[in-house]
Motif scaffolding. Sequence first.
Motif, mmCIF file in Angstrom:
data_model
loop_
_atom_site.group_PDB
_atom_site.id
_atom_site.type_symbol
_atom_site.label_atom_id
_atom_site.label_comp_id
_atom_site.label_asym_id
_atom_site.label_seq_id
_atom_site.Cartn_x
_atom_site.Cartn_y
_atom_site.Cartn_z
ATOM 1 N N ALA A 135 0.825 -1.218 0.000
ATOM 2 C CA ALA A 135 0.000 0.000 0.000
ATOM 3 C C ALA A 135 0.850 1.255 0.000
ATOM 4 C CB ALA A 135 -0.963 0.009 1.200
ATOM 5 N N ASP A 136 1.995 1.204 -0.700
ATOM 6 C CA ASP A 136 2.885 2.359 -0.733
ATOM 7 C C ASP A 136 2.564 3.328 -1.873
ATOM 8 O OD1 ASP A 136 4.271 1.621 1.453
ATOM 9 O OD2 ASP A 136 6.040 0.887 0.426
ATOM 10 N N LEU A 137 1.790 2.895 -2.850
ATOM 11 C CA LEU A 137 1.508 3.745 -3.995
ATOM 12 C C LEU A 137 0.284 4.610 -3.743
ATOM 13 C CD1 LEU A 137 1.877 1.231 -6.971
ATOM 14 C CD2 LEU A 137 3.530 2.911 -6.211
ATOM 15 N N ASN A 138 0.323 5.865 -4.224
ATOM 16 C CA ASN A 138 -0.928 6.611 -4.246
ATOM 17 C C ASN A 138 -1.735 6.111 -5.446
ATOM 18 O OD1 ASN A 138 -0.437 8.278 -6.662
ATOM 19 N ND2 ASN A 138 1.078 9.375 -5.424
ATOM 20 N N PRO A 139 -3.039 6.411 -5.503
ATOM 21 C CA PRO A 139 -3.877 5.837 -6.561
ATOM 22 C C PRO A 139 -3.370 6.122 -7.970
ATOM 23 C CG PRO A 139 -5.250 6.868 -4.883
ATOM 24 C CD PRO A 139 -3.837 7.226 -4.553
ATOM 25 N N LEU A 140 -2.835 7.322 -8.190
ATOM 26 C CA LEU A 140 -2.372 7.667 -9.529
ATOM 27 C C LEU A 140 -1.121 6.880 -9.898
ATOM 28 C CD1 LEU A 140 -2.963 9.432 -11.971
ATOM 29 C CD2 LEU A 140 -1.445 11.158 -11.001
ATOM 30 N N GLU A 141 -0.200 6.725 -8.941
ATOM 31 C CA GLU A 141 0.997 5.932 -9.204
ATOM 32 C C GLU A 141 0.626 4.487 -9.525
ATOM 33 O OE1 GLU A 141 4.591 7.875 -6.577
ATOM 34 O OE2 GLU A 141 3.056 6.725 -5.542
ATOM 35 N N GLU A 142 -0.362 3.959 -8.802
ATOM 36 C CA GLU A 142 -0.820 2.601 -9.069
ATOM 37 C C GLU A 142 -1.356 2.495 -10.489
ATOM 38 O OE1 GLU A 142 -3.982 -0.674 -7.232
ATOM 39 O OE2 GLU A 142 -3.618 1.216 -6.179
ATOM 40 N N ALA A 143 -2.168 3.464 -10.893
ATOM 41 C CA ALA A 143 -2.728 3.466 -12.248
ATOM 42 C C ALA A 143 -1.625 3.557 -13.294
ATOM 43 C CB ALA A 143 -3.707 4.628 -12.406
ATOM 44 N N LEU A 178 -6.450 7.473 -15.086
ATOM 45 C CA LEU A 178 -5.566 8.122 -16.054
ATOM 46 C C LEU A 178 -6.342 8.999 -17.027
ATOM 47 C CD1 LEU A 178 -3.189 5.117 -16.848
ATOM 48 C CD2 LEU A 178 -2.831 6.990 -15.227
ATOM 49 N N ARG A 179 -7.673 8.850 -17.066
ATOM 50 C CA ARG A 179 -8.497 9.678 -17.948
ATOM 51 C C ARG A 179 -9.081 10.887 -17.216
ATOM 52 N NH1 ARG A 179 -10.670 4.514 -19.740
ATOM 53 N NH2 ARG A 179 -12.716 5.017 -18.897
ATOM 54 N N LEU A 180 -8.800 11.017 -15.931
ATOM 55 C CA LEU A 180 -9.282 12.169 -15.173
ATOM 56 C C LEU A 180 -8.510 13.413 -15.591
ATOM 57 C CD1 LEU A 180 -9.586 10.635 -11.587
ATOM 58 C CD2 LEU A 180 -11.481 11.340 -13.065
ATOM 59 N N PRO A 181 -9.110 14.601 -15.434
ATOM 60 C CA PRO A 181 -8.396 15.846 -15.756
ATOM 61 C C PRO A 181 -7.082 15.941 -14.988
ATOM 62 C CG PRO A 181 -10.726 16.290 -15.367
ATOM 63 C CD PRO A 181 -10.502 14.855 -14.986
ATOM 64 N N SER A 182 -6.106 16.615 -15.590
ATOM 65 C CA SER A 182 -4.778 16.695 -14.985
ATOM 66 C C SER A 182 -4.815 17.312 -13.594
ATOM 67 C CB SER A 182 -3.831 17.487 -15.894
ATOM 68 O OG SER A 182 -4.325 18.800 -16.120
ATOM 69 N N GLU A 183 -5.697 18.291 -13.375
ATOM 70 C CA GLU A 183 -5.776 18.928 -12.055
ATOM 71 C C GLU A 183 -6.247 17.939 -11.000
ATOM 72 O OE1 GLU A 183 -8.051 22.707 -9.893
ATOM 73 O OE2 GLU A 183 -7.777 22.703 -12.082
ATOM 74 N N VAL A 184 -7.177 17.069 -11.374
ATOM 75 C CA VAL A 184 -7.659 16.047 -10.448
ATOM 76 C C VAL A 184 -6.544 15.033 -10.174
ATOM 77 C CG1 VAL A 184 -9.365 14.229 -10.073
ATOM 78 C CG2 VAL A 184 -10.036 16.336 -11.237
#
Length: 298
Positions: A135-143, A178-184
């Motif tokens: 559980a070391d990755l944040n959600p974006l890193e995991e994606a 990965l399809r979420l807006p860059s700001e999100v």
Amino acid sequence: MENTMNDKPTRLGRGLAALIGDMQPLETAPRQAETSSGARRLPVEFIIASRANPRKDFDAELLEDLTNSIREKGVMQPLLVRPSDQGPDVFEIIAGERRWRAAQRAGLHEVPVIIREVDDKEALELAIIENVQRADLNPLEEAQGYGQLIEQFDYTQNDLAQVIGKSRSHVANTLRLLRLPSEVQTMLEHGELTAGHARTLITSDDPLALARRIVDAGLSVREAEALHQQGTEARRPQPAGEKRSSSKDADTLALEKQLSDALGLSVTLDHKDRGGKLEIRYKTLEQLDGICARLLPH
């Protein structure tokens, strides 16, 4: 994809701990001394970070805590490394970069390692497996890590789910980040939004607006889900002949809100003179499991 992939997911799905138990260290390596655990020791200057590690950010406070622990007790779990193409005495980290960084900060000259001959593909698999299971990755890193495996090594989502020991729906929903807006994505990367928030955002028609409201108001996951459900209900066409919620009496509306807040889901109460209908809407199996856990006896 090569046929060898057919049996690889089962083996890798056992997790990093089982894999390390199966690994035999190489018989020769420069300036190494064997330990009783079967691991070997390498000078920290012989080790380099992995180019494929999906983990990019290292929390400064957590790293300092680990540094203090290593300074006191040493590195308890060996790093997993492989020979590097940058030189005969150079080894690249597969798993354990945070331990390596903390060991240097603690002033250690050597660290325990297990050396494994693996190609880029398996090294990336092992790095992602360890990070996901720890559980070391944040959600974006995991994606991003999942995306790397799919793009570079032609994984299907089913293959990837087997490799990392997660459900296919988890893989699919994570990749949708990965399809979420860059700001999100930046909010996820910085920890302003959690994985629970992310699951709500990927089903939103306007994820950026919802993300801003979540962050500005400090909403919990349940509150974010309820807010999203309210927006969905407001946009849904009303069936002919059905009264809109605005025509309901104040007590009914208040009870709907209480139930929605308690469950974190959209609840509709249609009360008539001789009974009525209570409707609870869910969007994921996790939400359904939560309802069942509340209603069914243990």
